[in-house]
Design an enzyme around this catalytic site. Structure first.
Site, mmCIF file in Angstrom:
data_model
loop_
_atom_site.group_PDB
_atom_site.id
_atom_site.type_symbol
_atom_site.label_atom_id
_atom_site.label_comp_id
_atom_site.label_asym_id
_atom_site.label_seq_id
_atom_site.Cartn_x
_atom_site.Cartn_y
_atom_site.Cartn_z
ATOM 1 N N GLY A 45 0.837 -1.108 -0.002
ATOM 2 C CA GLY A 45 -0.080 0.003 0.112
ATOM 3 C C GLY A 45 0.822 1.258 -0.030
ATOM 4 O O GLY A 45 2.121 1.132 0.341
ATOM 5 N N GLN A 50 3.102 10.090 1.186
ATOM 6 C CA GLN A 50 4.339 9.232 1.281
ATOM 7 C C GLN A 50 5.423 9.680 0.387
ATOM 8 O O GLN A 50 6.458 9.572 0.312
ATOM 9 C CB GLN A 50 4.179 7.909 1.296
ATOM 10 C CG GLN A 50 3.535 7.190 2.482
ATOM 11 C CD GLN A 50 3.408 5.854 2.498
ATOM 12 O OE1 GLN A 50 2.547 5.291 2.254
ATOM 13 N NE2 GLN A 50 4.383 5.053 3.100
ATOM 14 N N CYS A 92 5.805 -0.207 7.187
ATOM 15 C CA CYS A 92 5.384 0.863 6.432
ATOM 16 C C CYS A 92 6.694 1.369 5.769
ATOM 17 O O CYS A 92 7.571 1.514 6.037
ATOM 18 C CB CYS A 92 4.913 2.166 7.387
ATOM 19 S SG CYS A 92 4.680 3.482 6.490
ATOM 20 N N LEU A 93 6.687 1.756 4.233
ATOM 21 C CA LEU A 93 7.579 1.985 3.368
ATOM 22 C C LEU A 93 8.149 3.332 3.899
ATOM 23 O O LEU A 93 9.310 3.546 3.652
ATOM 24 C CB LEU A 93 6.960 2.451 2.096
ATOM 25 C CG LEU A 93 6.528 0.940 1.069
ATOM 26 C CD1 LEU A 93 5.977 1.225 -0.015
ATOM 27 C CD2 LEU A 93 7.652 -0.119 1.264
ATOM 28 N N HIS A 134 -4.530 1.727 7.664
ATOM 29 C CA HIS A 134 -3.108 2.069 7.605
ATOM 30 C C HIS A 134 -2.785 3.331 6.549
ATOM 31 O O HIS A 134 -2.266 4.515 6.955
ATOM 32 C CB HIS A 134 -2.134 1.054 7.377
ATOM 33 C CG HIS A 134 -0.737 1.276 7.211
ATOM 34 N ND1 HIS A 134 0.109 0.858 8.102
ATOM 35 C CD2 HIS A 134 0.158 2.062 6.516
ATOM 36 C CE1 HIS A 134 1.401 1.199 7.675
ATOM 37 N NE2 HIS A 134 1.421 2.075 6.801
ATOM 38 N N GLU A 135 -3.284 2.995 5.552
ATOM 39 C CA GLU A 135 -3.367 4.012 4.204
ATOM 40 C C GLU A 135 -3.999 5.237 4.490
ATOM 41 O O GLU A 135 -3.628 6.359 4.269
ATOM 42 C CB GLU A 135 -3.402 3.400 2.962
ATOM 43 C CG GLU A 135 -2.521 2.301 2.385
ATOM 44 C CD GLU A 135 -1.045 2.321 2.636
ATOM 45 O OE1 GLU A 135 -0.574 3.736 2.761
ATOM 46 O OE2 GLU A 135 -0.383 1.270 3.158
ATOM 47 N N HIS A 138 -2.359 7.709 6.877
ATOM 48 C CA HIS A 138 -1.360 8.408 6.239
ATOM 49 C C HIS A 138 -1.912 9.880 5.619
ATOM 50 O O HIS A 138 -1.270 10.846 5.623
ATOM 51 C CB HIS A 138 -0.754 7.768 5.218
ATOM 52 C CG HIS A 138 0.427 6.669 5.453
ATOM 53 N ND1 HIS A 138 1.493 7.320 5.892
ATOM 54 C CD2 HIS A 138 0.433 5.608 5.308
ATOM 55 C CE1 HIS A 138 2.363 6.290 6.229
ATOM 56 N NE2 HIS A 138 1.690 5.191 5.628
HETATM 57 NI NI NI Z 1 2.518 3.167 5.702
#
Ligand code: NI
Length: 171
Positions: A45, A50, A92-93, A134-135, A138
């Protein structure tokens, strides 16, 4: 185009994203870039902030682990119903090399627009439910580490500082 993923503690990740008002070529290009960046990472995701774009757009693909469909593009996503409890490990990236269990809802119903501007509804459970939460977090400037207990969060912050220092020394 593969874009640079911002990482903690970049302050851009703490900003709230604005709703998309018109789905035009720049939004379509954003979604293409986000998908490419997510698959390249690889991740399941990615949210627009991000990559430093503060618009309410997320992409998700959890199909590697399940029979659910592939790429999900959700514009202006809203959780309209949430129930149950989950406590799964997340990463998470934007928070590389760190994972921790996070309390989430086990099932969510999400409404969003797709790239054609049609309203879509997803009834998600398991990994997809967690990915949506989660997304969408963000988009409100919230990282999964913000959900940790105060003690765990303190340990995470100290660890991140140590890593930043050792990077600075080039070791
Ligand atoms: Ni993330």
């Amino acid at each position: 185009m593969i874009r640079t993923i911002l990482t903690y503690p970049n302050p851009e990740l703490k900003k709230k994203s604005a709703p998309v008002t018109v789905i035009n070529d720049s939004v379509r290009e954003l979604v293409r870039d986000m998908s490419e960046t997510m698959y390249h990472a690889p991740g399941v995701g990615l949210a627009a902030p991000q990559i430093g774009v503060h618009q309410r757009v997320i992409v998700i693909d959890v199909s590697g682990s399940d029979e659910v469909p592939g790429l999900i593009v959700a514009i202006n996503p809203v959780i309209v119903h949430a129930e149950g409890e989950a406590y799964e490990e997340e990463g998470c990236l934007s928070v590389p090399k760190y994972a921790a269990n996070v309390r989430r809802h086990a099932r969510v119903v999400v409404k969003a627009l797709d790239l054609e501007g049609r309203e879509c509804t997803w009834r998600a459970d398991e990994l997809l439910a967690i990915a949506f939460q989660h997304e969408i977090d963000h988009l409100d400037g919230i990282l999964f580490v913000d959900h940790l207990s105060p003690l765990k969060r303190e340990l995470f912050i100290r660890r991140a500082r140590r890593l930043a220092e050792s990077d600075g020394e080039g070791s």
